[in-house]
Scaffold this motif. Structure first.
Motif, PDB file in Angstrom:
ATOM      1  N   ARG A 189       4.250   5.570  -5.845  1.00 26.51           N
ATOM      2  CA  ARG A 189       3.802   6.569  -5.081  1.00 26.51           C
ATOM      3  C   ARG A 189       3.700   7.881  -5.864  1.00 26.51           C
ATOM      4  N   CYS A 205       1.961  12.133   2.107  1.00 22.41           N
ATOM      5  CA  CYS A 205       0.064  11.327   2.149  1.00 22.41           C
ATOM      6  C   CYS A 205      -0.565  12.406   3.096  1.00 22.41           C
ATOM      7  N   ASN A 228       3.854   5.751   7.429  1.00 26.28           N
ATOM      8  CA  ASN A 228       2.638   5.566   6.401  1.00 26.28           C
ATOM      9  C   ASN A 228       2.637   5.578   5.543  1.00 26.28           C
ATOM     10  N   CYS A 229       3.628   6.526   4.344  1.00 22.35           N
ATOM     11  CA  CYS A 229       4.157   6.359   2.850  1.00 22.35           C
ATOM     12  C   CYS A 229       5.259   5.644   2.669  1.00 22.35           C
TER      13      CYS A 229
END
Ligand SMILES: [Zn+2]
Length: 236
Positions: A189, A205, A228-229
């Protein structure tokens, strides 16, 4: 639980160290590439100088060949002149005179060629000198550039060590299980395992977050992750 929020604040500060380390590391990693580019420029320049030298050598040896040819023409003429004194037949005499004329004409051509070559060789010698001087200058400049790149990479390495030490000290203030989550999430990430909630979106994100998640993050009772991330969310 105010302490979790505190941990997350500290974690967010830790991430600032990590981002800084990654940034500096990227610059350090570029150094070998930059050095390679410099050496490539030098390599190309050297090849140009070599080609110029080679051309000069070729012309010089061509001149030597022409001089040898000239020498053989002169010897032939001398031989015919000597023979002129010994021949009895008029026809042979005439033939010899013709040969002498022909050889003299050939000799003139070769002499002109040699003169032209000498001019060109002079020009080539200047070109060799100019390109050698240029190469010397470029070589010095590139050596300096490379030294500077290496020096700055060394300074950046030292900076990394300094930031890493500060990071280690800072890390000690943070709860170990929170830290563990963060370290695991960092991978894949861009090295960032925690994200701020910016209005109603994840700043990691950019995805809009469910109001419920924002609410939970605000309360700070438990770790909250972006749908989401998956980064840990922090509501400041
Ligand atoms: Zn996210």
């Amino acid at each position: 639980m105010e302490s979790l929020k505190q941990d997350l604040e500290l974690l967010y500060e830790l991430q600032i160290y990590d981002i800084k380390i990654d940034d500096v590391r990227k610059k350090v990693d570029q150094a070998p590439l930059l050095i390679e580019e410099k050496n490539e420029v030098l390599f190309v320049k050297k090849a140009v100088v070599d080609a110029t030298r080679q051309h000069f050598v070729e012309m010089s040896s061509l001149k030597k060949e022409k001089e040898a040819l000239l020498d053989s023409k002169e010897k032939a003429i001398n031989k015919y002149v000597l023979e002129l004194n010994t021949v009895k037949s008029n026809n042979v005499y005439k033939a010899l005179l013709l040969e002498i004329e022909k050889s003299k004409a050939d000799k003139t051509v070769v002499e002109d060629e040699i003169l032209e070559l000498m001019d060109r060789i002079d020009g080539e010698a200047v070109k060799v000198k100019v390109s050698e001087d240029e190469l010397k200058m470029i070589e010095n400049k590139i050596k300096n550039d490379i030294r500077e790149i290496e020096l700055s990479a060394k300074k950046l390495e030292e900076e990394i060590i300094k930031i890493e030490k500060e990071r280690e000290d800072h890390k000690l203030k943070i709860d170990k299980s929170v830290l563990l989550h963060y370290e695991r999430l960092r991978k894949g990430r861009s090295g960032q395992g925690i994200a701020l909630i910016d209005q109603d979106s994840c700043s990691g994100c950019g995805m809009a977050l469910r109001p419920q998640l924002i609410n939970q993050a605000q309360k700070g009772l438990d770790l909250v992750f972006c749908d989401n991330c998956s980064r840990i969310l922090l509501k400041k």
